[in-house]
Design a protein around this motif. Structure first.
Motif, short mmCIF file in Angstrom:
data_model
loop_
_atom_site.label_atom_id
_atom_site.label_comp_id
_atom_site.label_asym_id
_atom_site.label_seq_id
_atom_site.Cartn_x
_atom_site.Cartn_y
_atom_site.Cartn_z
N TYR A 1 0.83 -1.20 0.00
CA TYR A 1 0.00 0.00 0.00
C TYR A 1 0.87 1.26 0.00
O TYR A 1 1.95 1.28 0.60
CB TYR A 1 -0.91 0.03 1.23
N ASP A 2 0.38 2.29 -0.67
CA ASP A 2 1.13 3.56 -0.75
C ASP A 2 0.72 4.55 0.35
O ASP A 2 1.53 5.31 0.84
CB ASP A 2 0.90 4.22 -2.12
N ASP A 3 -0.55 4.53 0.71
CA ASP A 3 -1.09 5.55 1.62
C ASP A 3 -1.07 5.06 3.07
O ASP A 3 -2.11 4.87 3.70
CB ASP A 3 -2.51 5.94 1.20
N ILE A 4 0.13 4.88 3.62
CA ILE A 4 0.25 4.37 4.99
C ILE A 4 0.65 5.51 5.93
O ILE A 4 1.61 6.22 5.69
CB ILE A 4 1.31 3.26 5.08
N SER A 5 -0.10 5.65 7.00
CA SER A 5 0.21 6.62 8.05
C SER A 5 0.23 5.88 9.39
O SER A 5 -0.76 5.25 9.76
CB SER A 5 -0.83 7.74 8.09
N ILE A 6 1.37 5.94 10.09
CA ILE A 6 1.50 5.25 11.38
C ILE A 6 1.83 6.28 12.46
O ILE A 6 2.81 7.01 12.34
CB ILE A 6 2.59 4.17 11.36
N GLU A 7 1.00 6.33 13.48
CA GLU A 7 1.26 7.21 14.61
C GLU A 7 1.33 6.39 15.89
O GLU A 7 0.66 5.37 16.02
CB GLU A 7 0.19 8.29 14.71
N VAL A 8 2.15 6.88 16.82
CA VAL A 8 2.38 6.16 18.08
C VAL A 8 1.99 7.04 19.26
O VAL A 8 2.31 8.23 19.29
CB VAL A 8 3.87 5.76 18.21
#
Length: 232
Positions: free
Chosen positions: A28-35
């Protein structure tokens, strides 16, 4: 895809974030990961959550079960993966409809298996469609549609974050998206079962307490689809 990691172990959070990004970036291209490691109440600030890795045993007044219940209520299609160093806590987690459980003690074994299962689930269940509004194209996730309402030749599409009006019939749009949890309850209205609080033969109560009557023609089909939905 909006991914959230909630864990008070900073070191572990960095490891799992790296592994998640490495795995999904191939697909996937549209990956957003927040912690989130400390201020766990920040979870209420998010408008979209697709996937969450959630530590059950947070060493604060907040706990993973309560946060999981909030996620389940406000983001019903979010994939919840519980994480813990205490395997016995999986039984406490049963109060939340979660997707999988990752044992920190068996992390290297569990994470690969779970990420593959998530990928398979996403490919099979998270569908998107493209609509055109005033000459502009918009991509919407079918799972985020709360309801569809037909007025004349216009179709109102209410999603979690937006409301669109397109030139289309209800029947045409439903045939194009083919999404089982979108169910017709009136001649001009379709609702998403994921955003319902209570469903009876004659009435549907949505997550925001808005009530809709069910037309006699659609009552049997609604109950049949709702029972299938509950058994998933």
């Amino acid at each position: 895809m909006n991914i959230l990691i909630i864990d008070d172990d900073l070191c572990f959070s960095k490891i799992i974030k790296k592994d998640i990004l490495s795995f999904f970036s191939d697909f996937y291209d549209d990956i957003s990961i927040e912690v989130i490691n400390t201020d766990f109440k920040k979870v209420v600030e998010y408008s979209t959550i697709d996937l969450i890795f959630l530590d059950i045993d947070l060493k604060t007044k907040y706990n993973g079960i309560n946060i999981g219940q909030y996620i389940q209520s406000n983001f019903p299609k979010a994939i919840i993966v519980f994480v813990s160093s205490h395997e016995e806590l999986v039984f406490s987690a049963l109060s939340v409809r979660f997707f999988q459980f990752v044992r920190k003690s068996k992390y290297q074994t569990d994470i690969i298996k779970v990420l593959k299962q998530i990928k398979k689930h996403i490919d099979e269940n998270i569908k998107k469609t493209v609509i055109r509004v005033n000459g502009r194209s918009h991509v919407i996730k079918i799972s985020e549609i709360i309801y569809l309402m037909s007025i004349g030749h216009d179709l109102i599409i209410k999603t979690i974050n937006n409301e669109f009006t397109i030139y289309s019939s209800l029947v045409k749009f439903m045939n194009e998206v083919d999404y089982k949890e979108l169910v017709q309850i009136q001649r001009n209205m379709v609702i998403n079962l994921n955003f319902t609080k209570d469903v009876t033969r004659i009435k549907v109560i949505m997550f925001d307490d808005v009530e809709h009557n069910v037309g006699r023609k659609y009552q049997n089909n609604l109950i049949e689809k709702y029972e299938e939905y509950l058994l998933k």
